[in-house]
Design an enzyme around this catalytic site. Structure first.
Site, PDB file in Angstrom:
ATOM      1  N   ARG A  34       0.777  -1.207   0.070  1.00  0.00           N
ATOM      2  CA  ARG A  34       0.056   0.059  -0.023  1.00  0.00           C
ATOM      3  C   ARG A  34       0.637   1.281   0.030  1.00  0.00           C
ATOM      4  O   ARG A  34       0.499   2.447  -0.316  1.00  0.00           O
ATOM      5  CB  ARG A  34      -0.947   0.004   1.552  1.00  0.00           C
ATOM      6  CG  ARG A  34      -2.060  -1.099   1.131  1.00  0.00           C
ATOM      7  CD  ARG A  34      -2.975  -0.930   2.242  1.00  0.00           C
ATOM      8  NE  ARG A  34      -2.439  -1.543   3.408  1.00  0.00           N
ATOM      9  CZ  ARG A  34      -2.892  -1.689   4.632  1.00  0.00           C
ATOM     10  NH1 ARG A  34      -4.254  -1.264   4.814  1.00  0.00           N
ATOM     11  NH2 ARG A  34      -2.116  -1.915   5.768  1.00  0.00           N
ATOM     12  N   VAL A  52       1.169  -0.730  -6.287  1.00  0.00           N
ATOM     13  CA  VAL A  52       0.427  -0.275  -5.150  1.00  0.00           C
ATOM     14  C   VAL A  52      -0.938  -1.025  -5.198  1.00  0.00           C
ATOM     15  O   VAL A  52      -1.441  -1.025  -6.137  1.00  0.00           O
ATOM     16  CB  VAL A  52       0.242   1.007  -5.212  1.00  0.00           C
ATOM     17  CG1 VAL A  52      -0.597   1.729  -3.899  1.00  0.00           C
ATOM     18  CG2 VAL A  52       1.720   1.788  -5.224  1.00  0.00           C
ATOM     19  N   ASN A  75       2.579 -12.652   1.413  1.00  0.00           N
ATOM     20  CA  ASN A  75       3.086 -12.297   2.574  1.00  0.00           C
ATOM     21  C   ASN A  75       2.293 -11.397   3.576  1.00  0.00           C
ATOM     22  O   ASN A  75       2.456 -11.254   4.587  1.00  0.00           O
ATOM     23  CB  ASN A  75       4.644 -11.905   2.203  1.00  0.00           C
ATOM     24  CG  ASN A  75       5.171 -10.945   3.558  1.00  0.00           C
ATOM     25  OD1 ASN A  75       5.466 -11.437   4.484  1.00  0.00           O
ATOM     26  ND2 ASN A  75       5.228  -9.542   3.141  1.00  0.00           N
ATOM     27  N   TYR A 138      -5.513 -12.551  15.418  1.00  0.00           N
ATOM     28  CA  TYR A 138      -4.253 -12.994  14.583  1.00  0.00           C
ATOM     29  C   TYR A 138      -3.902 -14.507  14.352  1.00  0.00           C
ATOM     30  O   TYR A 138      -4.016 -15.128  13.339  1.00  0.00           O
ATOM     31  CB  TYR A 138      -3.139 -12.414  15.241  1.00  0.00           C
ATOM     32  CG  TYR A 138      -1.742 -12.318  14.395  1.00  0.00           C
ATOM     33  CD1 TYR A 138      -1.609 -11.849  13.243  1.00  0.00           C
ATOM     34  CD2 TYR A 138      -0.768 -13.464  14.425  1.00  0.00           C
ATOM     35  CE1 TYR A 138      -0.534 -12.089  12.461  1.00  0.00           C
ATOM     36  CE2 TYR A 138       0.376 -13.604  13.945  1.00  0.00           C
ATOM     37  CZ  TYR A 138       0.629 -12.900  12.915  1.00  0.00           C
ATOM     38  OH  TYR A 138       1.659 -12.951  12.105  1.00  0.00           O
ATOM     39  N   LYS A 142      -4.149 -16.704  10.966  1.00  0.00           N
ATOM     40  CA  LYS A 142      -3.056 -17.671  10.741  1.00  0.00           C
ATOM     41  C   LYS A 142      -3.450 -19.060  10.667  1.00  0.00           C
ATOM     42  O   LYS A 142      -2.667 -19.773   9.804  1.00  0.00           O
ATOM     43  CB  LYS A 142      -1.955 -17.335  11.491  1.00  0.00           C
ATOM     44  CG  LYS A 142      -1.349 -15.790  11.432  1.00  0.00           C
ATOM     45  CD  LYS A 142      -0.662 -15.797  10.085  1.00  0.00           C
ATOM     46  CE  LYS A 142       0.053 -14.270   9.936  1.00  0.00           C
ATOM     47  NZ  LYS A 142       0.686 -14.316   8.369  1.00  0.00           N
ATOM     48  N   THR A 173      10.947  -7.569  12.626  1.00  0.00           N
ATOM     49  CA  THR A 173      10.327  -6.630  11.785  1.00  0.00           C
ATOM     50  C   THR A 173       9.545  -5.581  12.353  1.00  0.00           C
ATOM     51  O   THR A 173       9.408  -5.460  13.597  1.00  0.00           O
ATOM     52  CB  THR A 173       8.963  -7.492  11.107  1.00  0.00           C
ATOM     53  OG1 THR A 173       8.372  -7.855  11.816  1.00  0.00           O
ATOM     54  CG2 THR A 173       9.811  -8.830  10.212  1.00  0.00           C
TER      55      THR A 173
END
Length: 240
Positions: A34, A52, A75, A138, A142, A173
């Site tokens: 994005r 984008v 990803n 989450y 997942k 990250t």
């Protein structure tokens, strides 16, 4: 012959490392995300194609597939730490839209154009294989990613395509940084202690590097992994 590779969420973290590793092998890499500036930083003159796109939007995902890809790495993902009682419906829907629905849309759009030898790879998580406090949305997303991967693997096997997941623990990250900041805020601890808490389930006792995850992705995309299908490859230092 250079393979055509698409990496979603290529603007930072794991996606950036994956995209750069594929580019280093001479593959023709397209990255999407994005933030155009973040994508350009990932490219850094490596000759990648930057697109984008919001991977939770069906039309934007469809527009990415104006060409076939040999390798598709789903990803992009998102999630925040919160107790279930504090998780709003908006938080829940946003997490599932990016982390689970985005993988569904990406794989669904990729398959009609993908030929034998194709590789579908999702970035899951150790949260694909176990639950955890304060990550209900989450972990649910997942877990869904891994169920999707295992189901798609059955569908595409006879076409010579594989579908697998890489499931890392806490990776160094921006998402891990936000998790550490959350611990610092809630518990009043220093950053070093917060990071140590994130790593507490990892016997190696450190954050995983994005490059270590990328190495696993490149293996699953290699000819030598042709018989690896429907697999959850954990990169967690022995956590699982």
């Amino acid at each position: 012959m250079a393979r055509r590779v698409l990496v979603t969420g290529g603007g930072s973290g794991i996606g950036r490392a994956v995209a750069r590793d594929f580019a280093a092998t001479g593959d023709a890499v397209t990255i999407c995300g994005r933030n155009a500036e973040a994508l350009a930083e990932t490219d850094g003159g490596r000759g990648m194609t930057c697109r984008v796109a919001d991977i939770s939007d069906e039309a934007q995902v469809g527009a990415l597939f104006d060409r076939p890809y040999d390798v598709v790495v789903a990803n992009a993902g998102a999630g925040n730490a919160a107790k279930l009682a504090d998780t709003t419906l908006e938080d829940w829907n946003r997490t599932l839209a990016v982390t689970l629905t985005g993988v569904f849309l990406t794989f669904r759009a990729a398959l009609p154009l993908m030929g034998p030898g194709g590789r579908l790879i999702a970035i899951g998580s150790t949260a694909s294989l176990q639950g955890g406090s304060n990550i209900a949305a989450y972990a649910a997303a997942k877990h869904g990613v891994l169920g999707l991967v295992r189901s798609v693997a059955k569908e595409v096997a006879k076409k010579g395509i594989t579908c697998n997941a890489v499931c890392p623990g806490f990776v160094d990250t921006p998402m891990a940084a936000r998790a550490a900041e959350g611990l610092m805020s809630r518990l009043g601890v220093a950053r070093e202690e917060a990071v140590a808490m994130l790593c507490s389930n990892n016997p190696v006792n450190r954050l995983i590097t994005p490059e270590e995850v990328a190495s696993s992705v490149l293996y699953l995309a290699s000819p030598g992994a042709a018989m690896v299908n429907g697999h959850a490859l954990t990169v967690s230092g022995g956590e699982l």
